[in-house]
Design a protein around this motif. Structure first.
Motif, PDB file in Angstrom:
ATOM      1  N   VAL A  17       0.840  -1.199   0.000  1.00  0.00           N
ATOM      2  CA  VAL A  17       0.000   0.000   0.000  1.00  0.00           C
ATOM      3  C   VAL A  17       0.875   1.250   0.000  1.00  0.00           C
ATOM      4  O   VAL A  17       0.629   2.202  -0.757  1.00  0.00           O
ATOM      5  CB  VAL A  17      -0.965  -0.001   1.208  1.00  0.00           C
ATOM      6  CG1 VAL A  17      -1.668   1.339   1.355  1.00  0.00           C
ATOM      7  CG2 VAL A  17      -1.973  -1.134   1.076  1.00  0.00           C
ATOM      8  N   ILE A  18       1.909   1.249   0.815  1.00  0.00           N
ATOM      9  CA  ILE A  18       2.812   2.406   0.875  1.00  0.00           C
ATOM     10  C   ILE A  18       3.504   2.600  -0.466  1.00  0.00           C
ATOM     11  O   ILE A  18       3.622   3.728  -0.963  1.00  0.00           O
ATOM     12  CB  ILE A  18       3.820   2.254   2.027  1.00  0.00           C
ATOM     13  CG1 ILE A  18       3.081   2.356   3.370  1.00  0.00           C
ATOM     14  CG2 ILE A  18       4.927   3.300   1.926  1.00  0.00           C
ATOM     15  CD1 ILE A  18       3.916   1.979   4.575  1.00  0.00           C
ATOM     16  N   ARG A  19       3.966   1.517  -1.102  1.00  0.00           N
ATOM     17  CA  ARG A  19       4.603   1.628  -2.426  1.00  0.00           C
ATOM     18  C   ARG A  19       3.651   2.259  -3.434  1.00  0.00           C
ATOM     19  O   ARG A  19       4.037   3.124  -4.217  1.00  0.00           O
ATOM     20  CB  ARG A  19       5.053   0.252  -2.921  1.00  0.00           C
ATOM     21  CG  ARG A  19       6.341  -0.225  -2.317  1.00  0.00           C
ATOM     22  CD  ARG A  19       6.900  -1.429  -3.068  1.00  0.00           C
ATOM     23  NE  ARG A  19       5.984  -2.567  -3.097  1.00  0.00           N
ATOM     24  CZ  ARG A  19       5.926  -3.512  -2.176  1.00  0.00           C
ATOM     25  NH1 ARG A  19       6.742  -3.485  -1.141  1.00  0.00           N
ATOM     26  NH2 ARG A  19       5.059  -4.514  -2.287  1.00  0.00           N
ATOM     27  N   GLU A  20       2.394   1.817  -3.418  1.00  0.00           N
ATOM     28  CA  GLU A  20       1.399   2.377  -4.341  1.00  0.00           C
ATOM     29  C   GLU A  20       1.199   3.875  -4.099  1.00  0.00           C
ATOM     30  O   GLU A  20       1.115   4.658  -5.042  1.00  0.00           O
ATOM     31  CB  GLU A  20       0.070   1.647  -4.198  1.00  0.00           C
ATOM     32  CG  GLU A  20       0.100   0.236  -4.735  1.00  0.00           C
ATOM     33  CD  GLU A  20      -1.202  -0.510  -4.466  1.00  0.00           C
ATOM     34  OE1 GLU A  20      -2.171   0.097  -3.955  1.00  0.00           O
ATOM     35  OE2 GLU A  20      -1.243  -1.716  -4.774  1.00  0.00           O
ATOM     36  N   GLN A  21       1.125   4.247  -2.827  1.00  0.00           N
ATOM     37  CA  GLN A  21       0.912   5.658  -2.499  1.00  0.00           C
ATOM     38  C   GLN A  21       2.131   6.509  -2.872  1.00  0.00           C
ATOM     39  O   GLN A  21       1.980   7.628  -3.366  1.00  0.00           O
ATOM     40  CB  GLN A  21       0.567   5.815  -1.017  1.00  0.00           C
ATOM     41  CG  GLN A  21      -0.750   5.179  -0.637  1.00  0.00           C
ATOM     42  CD  GLN A  21      -1.910   5.698  -1.466  1.00  0.00           C
ATOM     43  OE1 GLN A  21      -2.065   6.896  -1.648  1.00  0.00           O
ATOM     44  NE2 GLN A  21      -2.712   4.795  -1.989  1.00  0.00           N
ATOM     45  N   VAL A  22       3.315   5.985  -2.659  1.00  0.00           N
ATOM     46  CA  VAL A  22       4.532   6.708  -3.039  1.00  0.00           C
ATOM     47  C   VAL A  22       4.553   6.900  -4.551  1.00  0.00           C
ATOM     48  O   VAL A  22       4.895   7.980  -5.050  1.00  0.00           O
ATOM     49  CB  VAL A  22       5.803   5.976  -2.547  1.00  0.00           C
ATOM     50  CG1 VAL A  22       7.057   6.540  -3.188  1.00  0.00           C
ATOM     51  CG2 VAL A  22       5.897   6.057  -1.029  1.00  0.00           C
ATOM     52  N   LYS A  23       4.147   5.885  -5.281  1.00  0.00           N
ATOM     53  CA  LYS A  23       4.097   5.991  -6.746  1.00  0.00           C
ATOM     54  C   LYS A  23       3.119   7.087  -7.155  1.00  0.00           C
ATOM     55  O   LYS A  23       3.418   7.904  -8.026  1.00  0.00           O
ATOM     56  CB  LYS A  23       3.685   4.653  -7.348  1.00  0.00           C
ATOM     57  CG  LYS A  23       3.641   4.662  -8.851  1.00  0.00           C
ATOM     58  CD  LYS A  23       3.244   3.320  -9.423  1.00  0.00           C
ATOM     59  CE  LYS A  23       3.133   3.397 -10.936  1.00  0.00           C
ATOM     60  NZ  LYS A  23       2.591   2.189 -11.521  1.00  0.00           N
ATOM     61  N   ARG A  24       1.952   7.127  -6.523  1.00  0.00           N
ATOM     62  CA  ARG A  24       0.959   8.169  -6.833  1.00  0.00           C
ATOM     63  C   ARG A  24       1.492   9.554  -6.517  1.00  0.00           C
ATOM     64  O   ARG A  24       1.319  10.494  -7.299  1.00  0.00           O
ATOM     65  CB  ARG A  24      -0.327   7.925  -6.049  1.00  0.00           C
ATOM     66  CG  ARG A  24      -1.124   6.750  -6.585  1.00  0.00           C
ATOM     67  CD  ARG A  24      -2.370   6.514  -5.795  1.00  0.00           C
ATOM     68  NE  ARG A  24      -3.321   7.601  -6.039  1.00  0.00           N
ATOM     69  CZ  ARG A  24      -4.432   7.768  -5.354  1.00  0.00           C
ATOM     70  NH1 ARG A  24      -4.744   6.936  -4.378  1.00  0.00           N
ATOM     71  NH2 ARG A  24      -5.247   8.763  -5.625  1.00  0.00           N
ATOM     72  N   ILE A  25       2.151   9.688  -5.386  1.00  0.00           N
ATOM     73  CA  ILE A  25       2.723  10.984  -5.007  1.00  0.00           C
ATOM     74  C   ILE A  25       3.769  11.411  -6.027  1.00  0.00           C
ATOM     75  O   ILE A  25       3.798  12.575  -6.459  1.00  0.00           O
ATOM     76  CB  ILE A  25       3.317  10.928  -3.587  1.00  0.00           C
ATOM     77  CG1 ILE A  25       2.193  10.794  -2.558  1.00  0.00           C
ATOM     78  CG2 ILE A  25       4.180  12.156  -3.303  1.00  0.00           C
ATOM     79  CD1 ILE A  25       2.667  10.426  -1.172  1.00  0.00           C
ATOM     80  N   ASN A  26       4.623  10.488  -6.442  1.00  0.00           N
ATOM     81  CA  ASN A  26       5.640  10.812  -7.446  1.00  0.00           C
ATOM     82  C   ASN A  26       5.014  11.241  -8.762  1.00  0.00           C
ATOM     83  O   ASN A  26       5.510  12.154  -9.424  1.00  0.00           O
ATOM     84  CB  ASN A  26       6.587   9.626  -7.657  1.00  0.00           C
ATOM     85  CG  ASN A  26       7.558   9.466  -6.521  1.00  0.00           C
ATOM     86  OD1 ASN A  26       7.856  10.405  -5.800  1.00  0.00           O
ATOM     87  ND2 ASN A  26       8.054   8.252  -6.345  1.00  0.00           N
ATOM     88  N   TYR A  28       2.082  12.724  -9.078  1.00  0.00           N
ATOM     89  CA  TYR A  28       1.562  14.073  -8.864  1.00  0.00           C
ATOM     90  C   TYR A  28       2.685  15.106  -8.959  1.00  0.00           C
ATOM     91  O   TYR A  28       2.522  16.170  -9.558  1.00  0.00           O
ATOM     92  CB  TYR A  28       0.879  14.204  -7.495  1.00  0.00           C
ATOM     93  CG  TYR A  28      -0.425  13.460  -7.375  1.00  0.00           C
ATOM     94  CD1 TYR A  28      -1.339  13.413  -8.407  1.00  0.00           C
ATOM     95  CD2 TYR A  28      -0.748  12.806  -6.194  1.00  0.00           C
ATOM     96  CE1 TYR A  28      -2.538  12.733  -8.278  1.00  0.00           C
ATOM     97  CE2 TYR A  28      -1.943  12.130  -6.059  1.00  0.00           C
ATOM     98  CZ  TYR A  28      -2.836  12.093  -7.101  1.00  0.00           C
ATOM     99  OH  TYR A  28      -4.023  11.427  -6.971  1.00  0.00           O
TER     100      TYR A  28
END
Length: 52
Positions: A17-26, A28
């Motif tokens: 989940v954290i990897r997915e969120q980091v990818k989304r933040i990157n 953005y």
């Protein structure tokens, strides 16, 4: 840094989940960077072509 800590959690689901969120933040951040560059180009163009 965040990704590294996520891997150390020992909880694969939480790390995923954290990897997915980091990818989304990157993604953005990349979009914001592109928008900033484009807006800078537009401002420069407008200054060059200002008729005042």
């Amino acid at each position: 840094m965040i990704l590294g800590r996520a891997e150390l959690l020992g909880d694969e689901e939480a790390a995923r989940v954290i990897r997915e969120q980091v990818k989304r933040i990157n993604e953005y951040i990349t979009q914001l960077d592109r928008g900033w560059v484009e807006s800078r180009k537009v401002r420069k163009f407008l200054r060059r072509h200002d008729k005042d």
